[in-house]
Motif scaffolding. Structure first.
Motif, PDB file in Angstrom:
ATOM      1  N   GLY A   1       8.889  -8.093  13.934  1.00 29.26           N
ATOM      2  CA  GLY A   1      10.156  -7.524  13.476  1.00 29.26           C
ATOM      3  C   GLY A   1      11.222  -8.592  13.321  1.00 29.26           C
ATOM      4  N   ASN A   2      11.851  -8.598  12.186  1.00 29.64           N
ATOM      5  CA  ASN A   2      12.884  -9.608  11.903  1.00 29.64           C
ATOM      6  C   ASN A   2      14.243  -8.928  11.689  1.00 29.64           C
ATOM      7  OD1 ASN A   2      11.191 -12.137  11.626  1.00 29.64           O
ATOM      8  ND2 ASN A   2      10.208 -10.837  10.070  1.00 29.64           N
ATOM      9  N   TYR A   3      15.275  -9.625  12.139  1.00 30.30           N
ATOM     10  CA  TYR A   3      16.643  -9.196  11.857  1.00 30.30           C
ATOM     11  C   TYR A   3      17.486 -10.427  11.549  1.00 30.30           C
ATOM     12  CZ  TYR A   3      21.286  -7.177  12.372  1.00 30.30           C
ATOM     13  OH  TYR A   3      22.591  -6.792  12.150  1.00 30.30           O
TER      14      TYR A   3
ATOM     15  N   GLN B   1      12.991   4.745  14.293  1.00 34.04           N
ATOM     16  CA  GLN B   1      12.220   5.356  13.206  1.00 34.04           C
ATOM     17  C   GLN B   1      10.730   5.046  13.376  1.00 34.04           C
ATOM     18  OE1 GLN B   1      13.486   4.238   9.274  1.00 34.04           O
ATOM     19  NE2 GLN B   1      11.796   5.350   8.272  1.00 34.04           N
ATOM     20  N   LEU B   2       9.840   6.037  13.111  1.00 36.64           N
ATOM     21  CA  LEU B   2       8.381   5.872  13.212  1.00 36.64           C
ATOM     22  C   LEU B   2       7.765   5.903  11.814  1.00 36.64           C
ATOM     23  CD1 LEU B   2       5.782   5.745  14.969  1.00 36.64           C
ATOM     24  CD2 LEU B   2       5.767   8.245  14.900  1.00 36.64           C
ATOM     25  N   THR B   3       6.962   4.919  11.497  1.00 30.02           N
ATOM     26  CA  THR B   3       6.230   4.897  10.220  1.00 30.02           C
ATOM     27  C   THR B   3       4.734   4.812  10.516  1.00 30.02           C
ATOM     28  OG1 THR B   3       8.016   3.824   9.015  1.00 30.02           O
ATOM     29  CG2 THR B   3       5.811   3.598   8.100  1.00 30.02           C
ATOM     30  N   CYS B   4       3.971   5.695   9.897  1.00 27.98           N
ATOM     31  CA  CYS B   4       2.501   5.721  10.107  1.00 27.98           C
ATOM     32  C   CYS B   4       1.812   5.292   8.818  1.00 27.98           C
ATOM     33  CB  CYS B   4       2.070   7.128  10.506  1.00 27.98           C
ATOM     34  SG  CYS B   4       0.317   7.247  10.868  1.00 27.98           S
ATOM     35  N   LEU B   5       0.959   4.302   8.927  1.00 29.61           N
ATOM     36  CA  LEU B   5       0.245   3.775   7.754  1.00 29.61           C
ATOM     37  C   LEU B   5      -1.259   4.009   7.941  1.00 29.61           C
ATOM     38  CD1 LEU B   5       0.547   2.120   5.115  1.00 29.61           C
ATOM     39  CD2 LEU B   5       0.163   0.077   6.490  1.00 29.61           C
ATOM     40  N   LEU B   6      -1.888   4.752   7.025  1.00 34.43           N
ATOM     41  CA  LEU B   6      -3.339   5.017   7.079  1.00 34.43           C
ATOM     42  C   LEU B   6      -4.072   4.109   6.098  1.00 34.43           C
ATOM     43  CD1 LEU B   6      -3.420   8.928   7.187  1.00 34.43           C
ATOM     44  CD2 LEU B   6      -3.641   7.322   9.092  1.00 34.43           C
ATOM     45  N   ILE B   7      -5.116   3.473   6.560  1.00 29.79           N
ATOM     46  CA  ILE B   7      -5.903   2.573   5.711  1.00 29.79           C
ATOM     47  C   ILE B   7      -7.362   3.048   5.722  1.00 29.79           C
ATOM     48  CG2 ILE B   7      -6.662   0.197   5.323  1.00 29.79           C
ATOM     49  CD1 ILE B   7      -4.208  -0.694   6.917  1.00 29.79           C
ATOM     50  N   TRP B   8      -7.951   3.272   4.551  1.00 33.22           N
ATOM     51  CA  TRP B   8      -9.342   3.723   4.439  1.00 33.22           C
ATOM     52  C   TRP B   8     -10.196   2.586   3.879  1.00 33.22           C
ATOM     53  CZ3 TRP B   8     -10.847   8.616   5.938  1.00 33.22           C
ATOM     54  CH2 TRP B   8      -9.808   9.512   6.250  1.00 33.22           C
ATOM     55  N   LEU B   9     -11.319   2.315   4.542  1.00 34.13           N
ATOM     56  CA  LEU B   9     -12.249   1.266   4.092  1.00 34.13           C
ATOM     57  C   LEU B   9     -13.678   1.809   4.106  1.00 34.13           C
ATOM     58  CD1 LEU B   9     -10.878  -1.744   6.204  1.00 34.13           C
ATOM     59  CD2 LEU B   9     -10.469  -1.316   3.774  1.00 34.13           C
ATOM     60  N   HIS B  10     -14.475   1.328   3.207  1.00 34.72           N
ATOM     61  CA  HIS B  10     -15.903   1.673   3.217  1.00 34.72           C
ATOM     62  C   HIS B  10     -16.618   0.890   4.315  1.00 34.72           C
ATOM     63  CE1 HIS B  10     -16.122   4.193  -0.339  1.00 34.72           C
ATOM     64  NE2 HIS B  10     -15.405   3.282  -1.030  1.00 34.72           N
TER      65      HIS B  10
ATOM     66  N   VAL C   1      -4.694  -8.019   5.052  1.00 34.18           N
ATOM     67  CA  VAL C   1      -3.785  -7.253   4.196  1.00 34.18           C
ATOM     68  C   VAL C   1      -2.390  -7.292   4.812  1.00 34.18           C
ATOM     69  CG1 VAL C   1      -3.325  -5.015   3.122  1.00 34.18           C
ATOM     70  CG2 VAL C   1      -5.685  -5.763   3.471  1.00 34.18           C
ATOM     71  N   PHE C   2      -1.352  -7.519   3.994  1.00 33.79           N
ATOM     72  CA  PHE C   2       0.031  -7.598   4.481  1.00 33.79           C
ATOM     73  C   PHE C   2       0.838  -6.398   3.962  1.00 33.79           C
ATOM     74  CE2 PHE C   2      -1.591 -11.900   4.494  1.00 33.79           C
ATOM     75  CZ  PHE C   2      -1.083 -12.450   5.658  1.00 33.79           C
ATOM     76  N   PHE C   3       1.662  -5.836   4.841  1.00 34.77           N
ATOM     77  CA  PHE C   3       2.575  -4.763   4.459  1.00 34.77           C
ATOM     78  C   PHE C   3       3.977  -5.136   4.944  1.00 34.77           C
ATOM     79  CE2 PHE C   3      -1.594  -2.904   5.018  1.00 34.77           C
ATOM     80  CZ  PHE C   3      -1.751  -2.131   3.875  1.00 34.77           C
ATOM     81  N   SER C   4       5.001  -4.751   4.179  1.00 36.07           N
ATOM     82  CA  SER C   4       6.386  -5.083   4.550  1.00 36.07           C
ATOM     83  C   SER C   4       7.275  -3.847   4.392  1.00 36.07           C
ATOM     84  CB  SER C   4       6.913  -6.212   3.663  1.00 36.07           C
ATOM     85  OG  SER C   4       8.257  -6.500   3.974  1.00 36.07           O
ATOM     86  N   PHE C   5       8.118  -3.610   5.429  1.00 33.00           N
ATOM     87  CA  PHE C   5       9.077  -2.492   5.392  1.00 33.00           C
ATOM     88  C   PHE C   5      10.456  -3.083   5.662  1.00 33.00           C
ATOM     89  CE2 PHE C   5       4.971  -1.131   6.979  1.00 33.00           C
ATOM     90  CZ  PHE C   5       4.671  -0.032   6.189  1.00 33.00           C
ATOM     91  N   ASP C   6      11.394  -2.847   4.762  1.00 31.58           N
ATOM     92  CA  ASP C   6      12.702  -3.517   4.919  1.00 31.58           C
ATOM     93  C   ASP C   6      13.876  -2.559   5.164  1.00 31.58           C
ATOM     94  OD1 ASP C   6      12.856  -2.359   2.460  1.00 31.58           O
ATOM     95  OD2 ASP C   6      13.091  -4.244   1.350  1.00 31.58           O
ATOM     96  N   GLN C   7      13.571  -1.271   5.437  1.00 32.17           N
ATOM     97  CA  GLN C   7      14.670  -0.341   5.667  1.00 32.17           C
ATOM     98  C   GLN C   7      14.451   0.492   6.938  1.00 32.17           C
ATOM     99  OE1 GLN C   7      17.500  -0.187   3.936  1.00 32.17           O
ATOM    100  NE2 GLN C   7      16.800  -1.854   2.585  1.00 32.17           N
ATOM    101  N   LEU C   8      13.779  -0.069   7.910  1.00 31.59           N
ATOM    102  CA  LEU C   8      13.545   0.675   9.141  1.00 31.59           C
ATOM    103  C   LEU C   8      14.793   0.642  10.010  1.00 31.59           C
ATOM    104  CD1 LEU C   8       9.912  -0.396  10.176  1.00 31.59           C
ATOM    105  CD2 LEU C   8      10.648   1.779   9.210  1.00 31.59           C
ATOM    106  N   VAL C   9      15.119   1.775  10.586  1.00 32.07           N
ATOM    107  CA  VAL C   9      16.278   1.853  11.504  1.00 32.07           C
ATOM    108  C   VAL C   9      15.752   2.034  12.914  1.00 32.07           C
ATOM    109  CG1 VAL C   9      17.755   2.832   9.701  1.00 32.07           C
ATOM    110  CG2 VAL C   9      16.466   4.358  11.203  1.00 32.07           C
TER     111      VAL C   9
END
Length: 361
Positions: free
Chosen positions: A43-45, A15-24, A4-12
């Motif tokens: 991380g890209n810039y 900054q801390l971002t927490c991502l929760l993923i639930w699976l059976h 699974v891919f996730f993308s965040f393009d406004q992180l400074v």
């Protein structure tokens, strides 16, 4: 590829971002297997890689699980599991946690046959504290082992077992030959239910028990049972206690048959004319007529020769012996000096010996 891919393009910065993923989790079929997951972060810039990181986690799949077992007592007579209509049936459900973690709760939902009287339900025994609920509309009894904390068999086999037992009676007036079936569902925590084997009992009484026999020549065969006694002209034949009896003389025969249910009955009397008899089914020899008056025909079939013919009385005394060349396989047996009575004709060919009992009138 299970990714699974996730993308965040406004992180400074900072900054801390927490991502929760639930699976059976997988089913109990994968008990004990390792579940491994990994993550990679880039991380890209301005199209340049400025940061990288990775981590992983692995855990063993644990849960409670049950092989189950269900029984009914009495088991019942014969393969049909016959029981009396007024029997009290006791049901036993045994369970065991063969997983690799304790079971917090165990629930048994027992489906009750429509012909069992829920009003006669009685709890007999339980291995742990249990809440019992009878649900007449659902034809179900629920046994709830709350907070049982049943150990798994890997870590504590002796304590991984549990049971519940109860009894009920069939509904009064249920027709004979009705089959009573019973199945339970066992729930270990949130796992799918384990379905037990189905027990069955068939209502039966001795009014359905009938005794008869067939006759093929002089070989009489009684209907199925556990004990037998043959009669000739109303008199008990000593030693005639097998399902098959080889008649030695003309007369009225009957047989008494009993079962371990228990039932017992005697057949109607049938006049049997003894014509041709053999000591056992695969015998190659036969004698006709039997009883004989002056002569009888002895058919030796494909018996290889030479052979020896002997005639004995019922005490085993040898009365006559003769060497047979067996040119045709068909011989004539002369009465000679034999008086009226019962005898045994014995034919010995090599290592094979066959006998035919016969009667002289």
């Amino acid at each position: 590829d299970n990714t699974v891919f996730f993308s965040f393009d406004q992180l400074v910065p900072g900054q801390l971002t927490c991502l929760l993923i639930w699976l059976h989790t997988p089913t109990v079929d994968f008990i004990g297997e390792e579940l491994a997951s990994s993550v990679q972060i880039v991380g890209n810039y301005q199209d340049e890689v400025v940061a990288m990181g990775s981590d992983s986690i692995a855990e063993t799949l644990t849960c409670a699980y049950d092989p189950n077992d269900k029984q009914v007592f009495p088991v019942g007579y014969s393969e049909e599991h016959y029981v009396h209509p007024d029997s009290t049936l006791e049901f036993l459900v045994r369970f065991q946690n063969t997983g690799n973690a304790p079971a917090t709760d165990v629930i048994i939902r027992d489906t009750i046959d429509d012909d069992l009287d829920l009003g006669t339900f009685e709890l007999v025994a339980n291995s742990h504290s249990v809440f019992t609920t009878v649900k007449p509309n659902d034809r179900e009894v629920e046994f709830y082992f709350q907070n049982i904390m049943l150990p798994d068999s890997v870590n504590n086999e002796p304590e991984s077992h549990g049971l519940v037992s109860y009894r009920m009676k069939p509904i009064e007036g249920t027709p004979l030959l009705t089959e009573l079936n019973n199945t339970a569902h066992i729930f270990f925590d949130t796992n799918p239910p384990i379905v037990t084997n189905t027990t069955w009992s068939t209502l039966y009484d001795c009014s359905l028990f009938e005794v008869s026999f067939t006759d093929e020549g002089a070989l009489l065969t009684a209907s199925e049972g556990d004990t037998y006694q043959w009669f000739l002209d109303g008199e008990e034949i000593e030693g005639a206690i097998d399902q098959e009896y080889l008649a030695l003389q003309n007369g009225n025969y009957s047989v008494q048959v009993g079962t371990d249910f228990p039932c017992s009955d005697i057949s109607t009397s049938t006049f049997v004319v003894v014509s041709s008899i053999a000591e056992w089914a695969d015998s190659q020899i036969s004698l006709f007529p039997n009883p004989l008056t002056t002569t009888a025909t002895l058919d030796l079939g494909d018996l290889p020769g030479p052979a020896t013919l002997e005639i004995h009385d019922l005490t085993g005394k040898l009365l006559r012996t003769e060497l047979l060349k067996l040119d045709s396989g068909i011989l004539t047996l002369q009465r000679g000096k034999l008086s009226s009575g019962r005898y045994v004709l014995r034919v010995i060919s090599g290592r094979e010996t066959m006998e035919v009992p016969f009667v002289v009138d």
